[in-house]
Design a protein around this motif. Sequence first.
Motif, PDB file in Angstrom:
ATOM      1  N   UNK A   1     -12.482  11.386   5.353  1.00 12.45           N
ATOM      2  CA  UNK A   1     -12.194  10.928   4.003  1.00 12.45           C
ATOM      3  C   UNK A   1     -10.683  10.834   3.856  1.00 12.45           C
ATOM      4  N   UNK A   2     -10.204   9.635   3.568  1.00  4.89           N
ATOM      5  CA  UNK A   2      -8.766   9.409   3.449  1.00  4.89           C
ATOM      6  C   UNK A   2      -8.500   8.618   2.177  1.00  4.89           C
ATOM      7  N   UNK A   3      -7.681   9.155   1.303  1.00  5.43           N
ATOM      8  CA  UNK A   3      -7.347   8.527   0.021  1.00  5.43           C
ATOM      9  C   UNK A   3      -5.916   8.008   0.089  1.00  5.43           C
ATOM     10  N   UNK A   4      -5.737   6.705  -0.202  1.00  2.25           N
ATOM     11  CA  UNK A   4      -4.431   6.068  -0.090  1.00  2.25           C
ATOM     12  C   UNK A   4      -4.144   5.188  -1.302  1.00  2.25           C
ATOM     13  N   UNK A   5      -2.878   5.083  -1.667  1.00  3.36           N
ATOM     14  CA  UNK A   5      -2.472   4.090  -2.647  1.00  3.36           C
ATOM     15  C   UNK A   5      -2.574   2.704  -2.025  1.00  3.36           C
ATOM     16  N   UNK A   6      -2.567   1.673  -2.838  1.00  6.35           N
ATOM     17  CA  UNK A   6      -2.702   0.300  -2.340  1.00  6.35           C
ATOM     18  C   UNK A   6      -1.593  -0.030  -1.334  1.00  6.35           C
ATOM     19  N   UNK A   7      -0.352   0.211  -1.714  1.00  5.70           N
ATOM     20  CA  UNK A   7       0.778  -0.100  -0.826  1.00  5.70           C
ATOM     21  C   UNK A   7       0.703   0.711   0.457  1.00  5.70           C
ATOM     22  N   UNK A   8       0.376   1.988   0.334  1.00  7.23           N
ATOM     23  CA  UNK A   8       0.264   2.841   1.517  1.00  7.23           C
ATOM     24  C   UNK A   8      -0.834   2.330   2.445  1.00  7.23           C
ATOM     25  N   UNK A   9      -1.953   1.920   1.853  1.00  9.26           N
ATOM     26  CA  UNK A   9      -3.049   1.364   2.652  1.00  9.26           C
ATOM     27  C   UNK A   9      -2.578   0.136   3.422  1.00  9.26           C
ATOM     28  N   UNK A  10      -1.931  -0.783   2.737  1.00  2.00           N
ATOM     29  CA  UNK A  10      -1.478  -2.014   3.384  1.00  2.00           C
ATOM     30  C   UNK A  10      -0.422  -1.737   4.453  1.00  2.00           C
ATOM     31  N   UNK A  11       0.437  -0.757   4.208  1.00  2.35           N
ATOM     32  CA  UNK A  11       1.484  -0.429   5.181  1.00  2.35           C
ATOM     33  C   UNK A  11       0.943   0.285   6.408  1.00  2.35           C
ATOM     34  N   UNK A  12      -0.103   1.084   6.239  1.00  4.03           N
ATOM     35  CA  UNK A  12      -0.636   1.834   7.379  1.00  4.03           C
ATOM     36  C   UNK A  12      -1.750   1.100   8.095  1.00  4.03           C
ATOM     37  N   UNK A  13      -2.312   0.089   7.480  1.00  8.11           N
ATOM     38  CA  UNK A  13      -3.418  -0.664   8.085  1.00  8.11           C
ATOM     39  C   UNK A  13      -2.958  -2.060   8.465  1.00  8.11           C
ATOM     40  N   UNK A  14      -1.980  -2.124   9.299  1.00 12.03           N
ATOM     41  CA  UNK A  14      -1.423  -3.411   9.726  1.00 12.03           C
ATOM     42  C   UNK A  14      -2.453  -4.260  10.467  1.00 12.03           C
ATOM     43  N   UNK A  15      -3.469  -3.626  11.025  1.00 11.59           N
ATOM     44  CA  UNK A  15      -4.464  -4.339  11.835  1.00 11.59           C
ATOM     45  C   UNK A  15      -5.528  -5.059  11.001  1.00 11.59           C
ATOM     46  N   UNK A  16      -5.551  -4.863   9.676  1.00  6.17           N
ATOM     47  CA  UNK A  16      -6.605  -5.529   8.908  1.00  6.17           C
ATOM     48  C   UNK A  16      -6.383  -7.035   8.921  1.00  6.17           C
ATOM     49  N   UNK A  17      -7.469  -7.741   9.008  1.00  2.11           N
ATOM     50  CA  UNK A  17      -7.404  -9.191   9.139  1.00  2.11           C
ATOM     51  C   UNK A  17      -7.172  -9.910   7.818  1.00  2.11           C
ATOM     52  N   UNK A  18      -6.986 -11.187   7.946  1.00  2.00           N
ATOM     53  CA  UNK A  18      -6.708 -12.037   6.796  1.00  2.00           C
ATOM     54  C   UNK A  18      -7.858 -11.999   5.778  1.00  2.00           C
ATOM     55  N   UNK A  19      -9.101 -12.024   6.268  1.00  2.00           N
ATOM     56  CA  UNK A  19     -10.256 -12.011   5.362  1.00  2.00           C
ATOM     57  C   UNK A  19     -10.353 -10.694   4.593  1.00  2.00           C
ATOM     58  N   UNK A  20     -10.062  -9.579   5.268  1.00  2.00           N
ATOM     59  CA  UNK A  20     -10.105  -8.286   4.584  1.00  2.00           C
ATOM     60  C   UNK A  20      -8.979  -8.162   3.563  1.00  2.00           C
ATOM     61  N   UNK A  21      -7.826  -8.717   3.864  1.00  2.00           N
ATOM     62  CA  UNK A  21      -6.729  -8.733   2.871  1.00  2.00           C
ATOM     63  C   UNK A  21      -7.129  -9.580   1.670  1.00  2.00           C
ATOM     64  N   UNK A  22      -7.793 -10.681   1.929  1.00  2.00           N
ATOM     65  CA  UNK A  22      -8.262 -11.549   0.841  1.00  2.00           C
ATOM     66  C   UNK A  22      -9.304 -10.827  -0.011  1.00  2.00           C
ATOM     67  N   UNK A  23     -10.236 -10.117   0.654  1.00  2.00           N
ATOM     68  CA  UNK A  23     -11.240  -9.344  -0.081  1.00  2.00           C
ATOM     69  C   UNK A  23     -10.583  -8.269  -0.946  1.00  2.00           C
ATOM     70  N   UNK A  24      -9.579  -7.599  -0.405  1.00  2.00           N
ATOM     71  CA  UNK A  24      -8.868  -6.578  -1.178  1.00  2.00           C
ATOM     72  C   UNK A  24      -8.181  -7.201  -2.380  1.00  2.00           C
ATOM     73  N   UNK A  25      -7.543  -8.334  -2.193  1.00  2.00           N
ATOM     74  CA  UNK A  25      -6.880  -9.024  -3.310  1.00  2.00           C
ATOM     75  C   UNK A  25      -7.889  -9.400  -4.393  1.00  2.00           C
ATOM     76  N   UNK A  26      -9.029  -9.941  -3.986  1.00  4.18           N
ATOM     77  CA  UNK A  26     -10.068 -10.291  -4.961  1.00  4.18           C
ATOM     78  C   UNK A  26     -10.642  -9.041  -5.636  1.00  4.18           C
ATOM     79  N   UNK A  27     -10.831  -7.981  -4.871  1.00  9.73           N
ATOM     80  CA  UNK A  27     -11.336  -6.727  -5.453  1.00  9.73           C
ATOM     81  C   UNK A  27     -10.342  -6.179  -6.476  1.00  9.73           C
ATOM     82  N   UNK A  28      -9.055  -6.285  -6.191  1.00  9.36           N
ATOM     83  CA  UNK A  28      -8.036  -5.855  -7.152  1.00  9.36           C
ATOM     84  C   UNK A  28      -8.122  -6.662  -8.441  1.00  9.36           C
ATOM     85  N   UNK A  29      -8.294  -7.972  -8.319  1.00  8.14           N
ATOM     86  CA  UNK A  29      -8.422  -8.833  -9.498  1.00  8.14           C
ATOM     87  C   UNK A  29      -9.670  -8.465 -10.302  1.00  8.14           C
TER      88      UNK A  29
END
Length: 115
Positions: A75-103
């Motif tokens: 179980x790992x809890x991260x802020x949005x920026x921290x998640x994006x900075x530490x998960x450099x390997x996430x793909x374009x589609x997952x970044x898009x899903x995160x952006x839509x989920x934020x909206x």
Amino acid sequence: MISELEAGRKWLLSEPSASTLLQNLRRGLQSITRNIYVFHSIPEQYEVLYDVLVDGKIVVHIELPRDTHSDEVVFEKLGIEEYLNTRKHIGKMDRRRLTLALELAQDRARRMDEA
């Protein structure tokens, strides 16, 4: 993609098959609202990996073992920026899903404030 996020939200909040994930989220966060979106999941051989946006503010990375007798939950809890900075390997589609989920989370929070 929006319908997938909404379907995942409904699955998490209401389906018995999601109860272990929801219980672990509640235990790890101490409380939880209905403003929650699963934007990334990977079924591995020995566990299932989930990234869940909670209240549009934090991301929880959780690894649930497939063996129901195992208590080894990651179980790992991260802020949005921290998640994006530490998960450099996430793909374009997952970044898009995160952006839509934020909206979606921001829209849901706004509607809840207006009610």
